[in-house]
Design an enzyme around this catalytic site. Structure first.
Site, PDB file in Angstrom:
ATOM      1  N   ASP A 119      -6.461  10.941  -4.306  1.00 43.75           N
ATOM      2  CA  ASP A 119      -5.911  10.315  -3.106  1.00 43.75           C
ATOM      3  C   ASP A 119      -7.017  10.198  -2.044  1.00 43.75           C
ATOM      4  OD1 ASP A 119      -3.268   9.496  -1.654  1.00 43.75           O
ATOM      5  OD2 ASP A 119      -4.135  10.993  -0.324  1.00 43.75           O
ATOM      6  N   TYR A 226      -6.145   8.156   8.501  1.00 42.20           N
ATOM      7  CA  TYR A 226      -5.733   6.761   8.362  1.00 42.20           C
ATOM      8  C   TYR A 226      -6.078   5.961   9.613  1.00 42.20           C
ATOM      9  CZ  TYR A 226      -3.106   8.354   4.296  1.00 42.20           C
ATOM     10  OH  TYR A 226      -2.754   8.875   3.078  1.00 42.20           O
ATOM     11  N   HIS A 288       1.626   9.093  -8.777  1.00 41.96           N
ATOM     12  CA  HIS A 288       0.475   9.320  -7.907  1.00 41.96           C
ATOM     13  C   HIS A 288      -0.004  10.758  -7.998  1.00 41.96           C
ATOM     14  CE1 HIS A 288      -2.093   8.668  -4.395  1.00 41.96           C
ATOM     15  NE2 HIS A 288      -1.631   9.810  -3.898  1.00 41.96           N
TER      16      HIS A 288
END
Length: 313
Positions: A119, A226, A288
């Site tokens: 990730d 982010y 994921h």
């Protein structure tokens, strides 16, 4: 003298007798909490976790890697769990994160290391490997090459729709409030509702994750990853600079859980443009959270890759 956890009594995960050591490392002006295992003279393997994780994301892999003779270091990335949490979005720019990893490797008195990332840790690992001078062998778990991801956001409506949370994270305050609601219920849902294996995450795992993200400043720091990347992209847009090519010339293994709800499997295509020595192993029945859905297979694949070969089927 042993390092002291920030809350004075534990490092989120209690000591259960495993031969893992908790330590702190000074790098790039921040203090990172690390978990280490394996012989000190073994080849170094650095494990980089993603969002909303911490070092514990690798608890299935640490012991087997250490038993294979590797010196394993799994840090809490800056801002996460027990690591230092500098304030402000700029502190989480990718250049700072890369410098953290490079400094961590240098601080262990190694010229190079095998680097494994999942990730956000995988995204970071791509950047670290693009430097070309500190990574020996690279392994990525469900993290797209940054250039491939930017290309998909420009051309794939499917990936744009799957990336809705990235845009949501750009809002002030609201993302943090959403995560904290109902005792971090969204964290539990992110993990258990999207994993393929029903028992991929235990109740204890969920409690550890909530505890780590609930530490003062940790949640905002995690979301700032982010925000910092979005600001970086905005600066490139304003200056009409193209996306970075980020060529990677180290032997690379990409492990991909195909049931990933956030990252389309098409992100594994066309990577030879940026990665010269790449092998892709797809996991049709994993999400994921591939190292939780298929822990033994992931571990076997990593061991084979780090040793220079392919996993025995």
């Amino acid at each position: 003298m042993a390092p002291t956890p920030p809350d004075g009594d534990h490092w989120t995960v209690p000591d259960d007798g495993r031969a893992w050591d908790h330590a702190t490392a000074e790098t790039n002006g921040v203090t990172l909490h690390t978990v280490t295992a394996g012989p000190e003279d073994g080849d170094l393997v650095v494990l980089l976790h993603g969002f909303p994780e911490f070092w514990y994301a690798w608890h299935h892999q640490i012991e087997p890697l250490a038993e294979a003779g590797y010196r394993v270091v799994a840090p809490d990335l800056r801002g996460y769990n027990c690591s230092e949490k500098p304030e402000g979005v700029r502190a989480y720019d990718i250049d700072e994160l890369v410098a953290d990893v490079v400094g961590l490797i240098d601080g262990i008195s190694r010229d190079t290391a095998h680097v494994v990332g999942h990730d956000w840790g995988g995204l970071l690992a791509w950047y670290v490997a693009a430097r070309g001078d500190v990574v020996d062998r690279l392994a990525i778990l469900n993290a797209p090459h940054p250039s491939a991801y930017e290309r998909a956001l420009r051309s794939s409506p499917t990936q744009v729709a799957k990336s809705w949370y990235v845009f949501f994270f750009q809002l002030p305050i609201l993302p943090e409030a959403a995560f904290r609601a109902r005792d971090f219920r969204v964290i539990e849902e992110m993990l258990t509702d999207t994993a393929v294996r029903a028992d991929a995450f235990s109740e204890t795992d969920i409690r550890y994750y909530k505890t780590a993200l609930g530490r003062p400043g940790a949640l905002t720091a995690a979301v700032n990853y982010y925000r910092a990347m979005a600001r970086r992209s905005a600066r490139r847009l304003l200056t009409r600079a193209g996306a970075p090519e980020l060529p990677v010339e180290r032997p690379t293994l990409l492990l991909w859980g195909e049931q990933d709800r956030a990252l389309d499997v098409s992100l594994t295509e066309g990577l030879d443009r940026w990665v010269s020595d790449l092998r892709i192993e797809r996991f049709p029945d994993a999400s994921h959270w591939v190292q939780f859905d298929a822990p033994e297979r992931v571990t076997d694949s990593l061991l084979a890759h780090l040793a220079g070969g392919e996993r025995t089927q």
